[in-house]
Motif scaffolding. Structure first.
Motif, PDB file in Angstrom:
ATOM      1  N   LEU A 423       0.831  -1.207   0.000  1.00  0.00           N
ATOM      2  CA  LEU A 423       0.000   0.000   0.000  1.00  0.00           C
ATOM      3  C   LEU A 423       0.865   1.256   0.000  1.00  0.00           C
ATOM      4  CD1 LEU A 423      -2.833   1.278   0.214  1.00  0.00           C
ATOM      5  CD2 LEU A 423      -2.641   1.040   2.706  1.00  0.00           C
ATOM      6  N   LYS A 424       0.556   2.187  -0.920  1.00  0.00           N
ATOM      7  CA  LYS A 424       1.314   3.428  -1.029  1.00  0.00           C
ATOM      8  C   LYS A 424       0.473   4.674  -0.769  1.00  0.00           C
ATOM      9  CE  LYS A 424       5.354   1.746  -2.055  1.00  0.00           C
ATOM     10  NZ  LYS A 424       6.491   1.934  -1.125  1.00  0.00           N
ATOM     11  N   SER A 425      -0.798   4.634  -1.153  1.00  0.00           N
ATOM     12  CA  SER A 425      -1.651   5.796  -0.933  1.00  0.00           C
ATOM     13  C   SER A 425      -3.108   5.355  -0.938  1.00  0.00           C
ATOM     14  CB  SER A 425      -1.416   6.869  -2.016  1.00  0.00           C
ATOM     15  OG  SER A 425      -1.713   6.336  -3.296  1.00  0.00           O
ATOM     16  N   VAL A 426      -3.987   6.273  -0.510  1.00  0.00           N
ATOM     17  CA  VAL A 426      -5.407   5.967  -0.449  1.00  0.00           C
ATOM     18  C   VAL A 426      -6.202   7.192  -0.856  1.00  0.00           C
ATOM     19  CG1 VAL A 426      -5.549   6.574   1.992  1.00  0.00           C
ATOM     20  CG2 VAL A 426      -7.271   5.071   1.010  1.00  0.00           C
ATOM     21  N   LEU A 447     -11.494  15.670   8.033  1.00  0.00           N
ATOM     22  CA  LEU A 447     -10.926  14.427   8.562  1.00  0.00           C
ATOM     23  C   LEU A 447     -10.057  14.680   9.790  1.00  0.00           C
ATOM     24  CD1 LEU A 447      -9.919  12.695   5.211  1.00  0.00           C
ATOM     25  CD2 LEU A 447     -11.984  12.341   6.556  1.00  0.00           C
ATOM     26  N   GLU A 448      -9.915  13.609  10.594  1.00  0.00           N
ATOM     27  CA  GLU A 448      -9.065  13.676  11.783  1.00  0.00           C
ATOM     28  C   GLU A 448      -7.935  12.656  11.720  1.00  0.00           C
ATOM     29  OE1 GLU A 448      -9.648  13.731  16.628  1.00  0.00           O
ATOM     30  OE2 GLU A 448     -10.855  12.321  15.441  1.00  0.00           O
ATOM     31  N   SER A 449      -8.248  11.394  11.405  1.00  0.00           N
ATOM     32  CA  SER A 449      -7.212  10.352  11.392  1.00  0.00           C
ATOM     33  C   SER A 449      -7.638   9.228  10.453  1.00  0.00           C
ATOM     34  CB  SER A 449      -6.989   9.779  12.796  1.00  0.00           C
ATOM     35  OG  SER A 449      -8.148   9.112  13.263  1.00  0.00           O
ATOM     36  N   LEU A 450      -6.634   8.507   9.964  1.00  0.00           N
ATOM     37  CA  LEU A 450      -6.891   7.365   9.078  1.00  0.00           C
ATOM     38  C   LEU A 450      -5.719   6.397   9.133  1.00  0.00           C
ATOM     39  CD1 LEU A 450      -8.363   5.809   6.802  1.00  0.00           C
ATOM     40  CD2 LEU A 450      -7.265   7.362   5.161  1.00  0.00           C
ATOM     41  N   THR A 451      -6.018   5.142   9.414  1.00  0.00           N
ATOM     42  CA  THR A 451      -5.026   4.075   9.304  1.00  0.00           C
ATOM     43  C   THR A 451      -5.654   2.914   8.542  1.00  0.00           C
ATOM     44  OG1 THR A 451      -5.657   3.026  11.411  1.00  0.00           O
ATOM     45  CG2 THR A 451      -3.880   4.672  11.481  1.00  0.00           C
ATOM     46  N   VAL A 452      -4.814   2.168   7.834  1.00  0.00           N
ATOM     47  CA  VAL A 452      -5.242   0.961   7.107  1.00  0.00           C
ATOM     48  C   VAL A 452      -4.272  -0.158   7.434  1.00  0.00           C
ATOM     49  CG1 VAL A 452      -5.659  -0.100   4.861  1.00  0.00           C
ATOM     50  CG2 VAL A 452      -6.278   2.301   5.226  1.00  0.00           C
ATOM     51  N   HIS A 462      -0.133   4.565   8.072  1.00  0.00           N
ATOM     52  CA  HIS A 462      -0.698   5.794   8.617  1.00  0.00           C
ATOM     53  C   HIS A 462      -0.798   6.845   7.512  1.00  0.00           C
ATOM     54  CE1 HIS A 462      -0.247   4.660  12.932  1.00  0.00           C
ATOM     55  NE2 HIS A 462       0.737   3.917  12.453  1.00  0.00           N
ATOM     56  N   PHE A 463      -1.851   7.661   7.590  1.00  0.00           N
ATOM     57  CA  PHE A 463      -2.051   8.726   6.609  1.00  0.00           C
ATOM     58  C   PHE A 463      -2.302  10.031   7.356  1.00  0.00           C
ATOM     59  CE2 PHE A 463      -3.345   4.715   4.837  1.00  0.00           C
ATOM     60  CZ  PHE A 463      -2.745   4.705   3.581  1.00  0.00           C
ATOM     61  N   CYS A 464      -1.617  11.081   6.943  1.00  0.00           N
ATOM     62  CA  CYS A 464      -1.739  12.370   7.607  1.00  0.00           C
ATOM     63  C   CYS A 464      -2.910  13.137   6.993  1.00  0.00           C
ATOM     64  CB  CYS A 464      -0.441  13.163   7.456  1.00  0.00           C
ATOM     65  SG  CYS A 464       0.976  12.325   8.219  1.00  0.00           S
ATOM     66  N   VAL A 465      -4.079  13.005   7.603  1.00  0.00           N
ATOM     67  CA  VAL A 465      -5.296  13.569   7.032  1.00  0.00           C
ATOM     68  C   VAL A 465      -5.889  14.674   7.901  1.00  0.00           C
ATOM     69  CG1 VAL A 465      -5.843  11.388   5.909  1.00  0.00           C
ATOM     70  CG2 VAL A 465      -6.782  11.860   8.193  1.00  0.00           C
ATOM     71  N   GLN A 473     -19.146  14.022  -2.908  1.00  0.00           N
ATOM     72  CA  GLN A 473     -19.043  13.605  -4.307  1.00  0.00           C
ATOM     73  C   GLN A 473     -17.641  13.799  -4.885  1.00  0.00           C
ATOM     74  OE1 GLN A 473     -21.373  11.960  -5.786  1.00  0.00           O
ATOM     75  NE2 GLN A 473     -23.157  12.366  -4.487  1.00  0.00           N
ATOM     76  N   THR A 474     -16.680  14.213  -4.054  1.00  0.00           N
ATOM     77  CA  THR A 474     -15.302  14.338  -4.516  1.00  0.00           C
ATOM     78  C   THR A 474     -14.405  13.471  -3.645  1.00  0.00           C
ATOM     79  OG1 THR A 474     -14.722  16.199  -3.087  1.00  0.00           O
ATOM     80  CG2 THR A 474     -15.766  16.711  -5.212  1.00  0.00           C
ATOM     81  N   SER A 475     -13.140  13.350  -4.039  1.00  0.00           N
ATOM     82  CA  SER A 475     -12.197  12.536  -3.275  1.00  0.00           C
ATOM     83  C   SER A 475     -10.882  13.273  -3.127  1.00  0.00           C
ATOM     84  CB  SER A 475     -11.960  11.190  -3.957  1.00  0.00           C
ATOM     85  OG  SER A 475     -11.364  11.363  -5.234  1.00  0.00           O
ATOM     86  N   GLN A 476     -10.132  12.862  -2.111  1.00  0.00           N
ATOM     87  CA  GLN A 476      -8.776  13.363  -1.913  1.00  0.00           C
ATOM     88  C   GLN A 476      -7.841  12.178  -1.723  1.00  0.00           C
ATOM     89  OE1 GLN A 476      -7.320  16.676   0.221  1.00  0.00           O
ATOM     90  NE2 GLN A 476      -9.364  17.539   0.623  1.00  0.00           N
ATOM     91  N   LYS A 477      -6.616  12.328  -2.209  1.00  0.00           N
ATOM     92  CA  LYS A 477      -5.631  11.245  -2.149  1.00  0.00           C
ATOM     93  C   LYS A 477      -4.568  11.585  -1.111  1.00  0.00           C
ATOM     94  CE  LYS A 477      -2.708   8.461  -5.235  1.00  0.00           C
ATOM     95  NZ  LYS A 477      -2.217   8.320  -6.632  1.00  0.00           N
ATOM     96  N   PHE A 478      -4.212  10.572  -0.296  1.00  0.00           N
ATOM     97  CA  PHE A 478      -3.221  10.758   0.765  1.00  0.00           C
ATOM     98  C   PHE A 478      -2.169   9.650   0.659  1.00  0.00           C
ATOM     99  CE2 PHE A 478      -7.341  12.241   2.215  1.00  0.00           C
ATOM    100  CZ  PHE A 478      -7.056  13.532   2.626  1.00  0.00           C
ATOM    101  N   ASP A 479      -0.909  10.042   0.832  1.00  0.00           N
ATOM    102  CA  ASP A 479       0.182   9.066   0.771  1.00  0.00           C
ATOM    103  C   ASP A 479       0.458   8.484   2.149  1.00  0.00           C
ATOM    104  OD1 ASP A 479       0.605   9.484  -1.949  1.00  0.00           O
ATOM    105  OD2 ASP A 479       1.990  11.155  -1.572  1.00  0.00           O
ATOM    106  N   VAL A 480       1.014   7.271   2.155  1.00  0.00           N
ATOM    107  CA  VAL A 480       1.449   6.653   3.398  1.00  0.00           C
ATOM    108  C   VAL A 480       2.582   7.494   3.985  1.00  0.00           C
ATOM    109  CG1 VAL A 480       2.547   4.628   4.427  1.00  0.00           C
ATOM    110  CG2 VAL A 480       0.796   4.324   2.663  1.00  0.00           C
ATOM    111  N   MET A 481       2.515   7.748   5.284  1.00  0.00           N
ATOM    112  CA  MET A 481       3.530   8.546   5.963  1.00  0.00           C
ATOM    113  C   MET A 481       4.025   7.779   7.190  1.00  0.00           C
ATOM    114  SD  MET A 481       3.626  11.331   4.111  1.00  0.00           S
ATOM    115  CE  MET A 481       4.414  12.607   5.124  1.00  0.00           C
ATOM    116  N   SER A 482       5.315   7.881   7.444  1.00  0.00           N
ATOM    117  CA  SER A 482       5.879   7.220   8.620  1.00  0.00           C
ATOM    118  C   SER A 482       5.468   7.938   9.893  1.00  0.00           C
ATOM    119  CB  SER A 482       7.393   7.167   8.518  1.00  0.00           C
ATOM    120  OG  SER A 482       7.926   8.486   8.382  1.00  0.00           O
TER     121      SER A 482
END
Length: 485
Positions: A423-426, A447-452, A462-465, A473-482
């Motif tokens: 997994l690289k992004s969501v 958003l506050e937090s997101l993990t997969v 972890h994703f910094c959201v 009806q729209t989306s945003q893309k977030f990269d995996v962050m350490s």
């Protein structure tokens, strides 16, 4: 199984034993030629088996052994364990492992799932592939079929002994695949001869659940026993399969009780009428059969698909359906398993679960999602996962309008059809409800937090959201962050 219900017989003998001289006493055992004697007493006469029955004669059961050909899988040769020359002259190859398919109650080998299973075996490797036809013995009332299955088990064991003798190979490897009552027939075989593996496809529950190991399949019947439980409901649910674990590893797809795409309620009068007819040897209406047997037959489809699919059918040690659907079971300190054909190649043992889809292909890649926001929303949440091998479909993780208040963590399982690799992004998409109360909520979600957590890799991403806003009806893309700032 350890019930010593058989004794040595001289050829061509068949007789009944009552255990006393009373003329009106019901016979307690019956003996057949080289097959031995079968009793309806002891562990075969318990509260779990309210009606007992002695088996029919071998002539009435008319068991046949079908050996298929890789060149023409739809054709077969009948094998006779009394004729060593015929066995040697057949296409049986003693250098190959042998797969033996055993059908269940009121069934027969000429079924679409059996044909597809034969084809998938030949597609996978060079095997001897056989099926056991005991249709005549299975198309009787249920208690009688249970007894007939014991005779069939001994007959199969005699065939395996004859093959080992005919080819001078005492270590021939056999893998028995039994559906429903056929799973317990496989257990009777393992009681008599050494078996490498037995796979039970939703082994029958009625007359077998909570009985002595002499009566049912158990782990001592083969070097490796794996079972797939797909219809393990209670008596009130009219579940046809077993709830108890009976193998080295027992798989309970989707909790093992009801399967996606199958009815969760078998109770209507038409179904009850169908059950009565089924147990009393009356033909079921096709609509009743489809409803009644849907979850029971799903085990067949799962096993067939598992042979050659690139999807691994990864499973996780799990104790409850609630833990499965929350994604909790995806986190595991124990070894994962593989449902189906490749179960013996994985280290997982014990009680395992997994989620599947409601139609073929059934196999899924599993994740647990933990997401929260800073504003109140009511709607649907969709995620698209991007990885080193590609991206997933857009996955609805809510299933229905979801009301989330600030800091409310929504934790759920998620399944996808694509092997995305690492997994690289969501992508996160929010769709506000279109109901009459929609005006009460903002059309954007902060958003506050997101993990997969990925089940296959056992890796948490972890994703910094925090603070990011997703407009309906729209989306945003977030990269995996350490780590997040």
């Amino acid at each position: 199984m350890h019930w010593d219900g058989l004794s040595e017989m001289t050829p061509k003998q068949t007789y009944l034993c009552t255990g006393s001289l009373a003329a009106d006493k019901k016979p307690e055992s019956i003996c057949f030629e080289e097959l031995g004697c079968f009793s309806d007493d002891g562990p075969f006469n318990t509260p779990q088996r309210p009606i007992t029955s002695l088996p029919n004669t071998p002539e009435e059961i008319n068991t046949q052994f079908l050996l298929y050909s890789k060149e023409t899988p739809s054709e077969f040769t009948l094998l006779d364990y009394h004729d060593e020359d015929q066995l040697r002259q057949s296409s049986f190859n003693s250098s190959q492992e042998t797969k033996i398919i055993i059908h269940g109650y009121r069934s027969f080998p000429d079924k679409p799932w059996v044909h597809r299973l034969v084809e998938e075996f030949y597609k996978h490797d060079d095997f001897n592939v056989m099926s056991v036809d005991w249709m005549n013995g299975s198309f009787v009332n249920y208690p009688a079929a249970c007894s007939n299955g014991r005779v069939v088990g001994v007959q199969i064991s005699l065939l395996l002994k004859a093959l080992r003798k005919a080819f001078g190979e005492p270590n021939l490897q056999f893998h028995l695949i039994g559906h429903s009552m056929g799973a317990h027939v496989a257990g009777y075989v393992g009681e008599k001869v050494q078996i490498k593996r037995i796979t039970a496809l939703d082994p029958s529950g009625p007359y077998f659940e909570s009985t002595d190991t002499a009566v049912r399949l158990d782990p001592t019947d083969a070097t490796f026993v794996d079972a797939i439980h797909t219809d393990s409901g209670t008596a009130l649910d009219f579940g046809l399969g077993m709830r108890q674990s009976i193998g080295h590893i027992d798989f309970f797809p989707n909790g093992g009780k009801f399967q996606p795409g199958c009815p969760h309620n078998k109770f209507p009068a038409t179904i009850v009428g169908g059950i009565v007819g089924w147990l009393n040897n009356i033909t079921l209406k096709e609509s009743v059969k489809t409803t009644f047997l849907c979850s029971h037959k799903r085990s067949e489809f799962l096993f067939v698909e598992s042979i050659n699919t690139p999807c691994s059918f990864t499973t996780y040690e799990c104790n409850s359906e609630a833990d499965l659907h929350s994604g909790k079971c995806v986190h595991t300190d124990s070894a994962t398993g593989r449902l189906g054909y490749h179960a013996d190649k994985a280290l997982g043992r014990g009680r395992h679960m997994l989620e599947t889809f409601d139609a073929a292909p059934f196999c899924a890649y599993h994740y647990q999602v933990n997401i929260s926001g800073l504003t109140t929303i009511n709607g649907f949440i969709y995620l698209t996962l991007h990885g080193t091998n590609g991206k997933s479909e857009s996955i609805d993780i809510t299933g229905h309008n979801k009301l989330l208040t600030p800091h409310d963590h929504f934790v759920t399982s998620m399944k996808g059809r694509v092997n995305i690799g690492e997994l690289k992004s969501v992508e996160v998409k929010y769709v506000e409800t279109d109901s009459l109360i929609g005006f009460l909520f903002n059309d954007e979600w902060e958003l506050e937090s997101l993990t997969v957590f990925a089940g296959t890799t056992q890796k948490l991403s972890h994703f910094c959201v925090k603070g990011a806003k997703v407009v309906s009806q729209t989306s945003q893309k977030f990269d995996v962050m350490s780590e997040c700032p």
